[in-house]
Design an enzyme around this catalytic site. Structure first.
Site: not given
Ligand code: 13P
Length: 248
Positions: A8, A10, A92, A94, A164, A170, A207
């Protein structure tokens, strides 16, 4: 099906990165049996037609539940399909956090994907407060069942779930393999109870990197990974894919 690695990006990346990642990763897919899906910002999906004979698959990061209309900035399931995507992330954290997506919206988006044969990767996960309150399993099962109860039963097997935990995204602090295993097993149990024929695939995200991917993948109910930051470096992402491939 072999393990699934979903990247992903983002709101990151570039045309150059796309070329570098494809170059690094595509040769791994056939020999190892892993499946690699890149969830790109929508504009970059239009570039993927240039990679005609690759086995890499493509995903949107978000999808609207309606077919078309006056919804500035949104992307429909049919548009994703037209650009060659076979998958879309849905719900997601976010999007839940910054775009106020509710469980109801996540269900509608999932239904829109399924109606056209676009495979939804439905994201679930508890935040830190919910984990500390001992509510993690309750939260993720509620999020999952909100979707499973609303979709046509015969299409449910197309759904992939990504666990997640919000506190691991992150932060550099992935969930322990034991936590991932516990939650994945609970999600699969809940899915089986709702639809007894469904064998849910559950990815872990939060992560994930080349150093922890193999140990996470060694857990029996971790069927793949959803990778954010560590998918933005072509060589590092290749190493991560190799770790996943080596774990089976
Ligand atoms: P990270 O791998 O940067 O922690 O992000 C995970 C994520 O949100 C993947 O969709």
């Amino acid at each position: 099906m072999g393990p699934l690695v979903v990247a992903n990006w983002k709101m990151n990346g570039s045309e150059q990165l796309l070329q570098a990642v494809v170059q690094q990763v595509e040769g791994l897919i056939g020999p190892t049996g892993i499946k690699v899906v890149l969830a790109l910002p929508a504009p970059y999906l239009s570039l993927t037609k240039g990679f005609d004979d690759t086995q890499i698959e493509w995903a949107g990061q978000n999808v609207h539940w309606l077919k078309s209309g006056a919804y500035t900035g949104e992307v429909s399931a049919s548009m994703l399909l037209e650009l060659g995507a076979g998958w879309s992330l849905v719900g997601h954290s976010e999007r839940r956090q910054y775009c106020a997506e509710t469980d109801e919206m996540v269900l509608e988006k999932t239904k829109a994907c399924l109606a056209l044969g676009l495979r939804p990767i439905v994201c679930v996960g508890e935040n830190l407060q919910e984990r500390q309150a001992g509510k993690a399993l309750e939260v993720v099962c509620r999020q999952l069942l909100g979707v499973l109860k609303g979709v046509p039963r015969d299409l449910a097997p197309l759904i992939v779930v990504a666990y997640e935990p919000v506190w691991a995204i992150g932060t550099g602090e992935e969930a322990s393999p034991e936590i991932a295993q516990e939650v994945h097993a609970a999600l699969k149990r809940a899915a089986r109870k709702e639809i007894d024929t469904v064998a849910l695939r559950v990815l872990y995200g939060g992560s994930v990197n080349a150093d922890n991917a193999a140990v996470l993948m060694s857990m029996p109910d971790v069927d793949g990974v959803l990778v954010g930051g560590a998918s933005l470096d072509a060589l590092g992402f290749r190493r991560l894919c190799e770790q996943v491939a080596g774990s089976v």
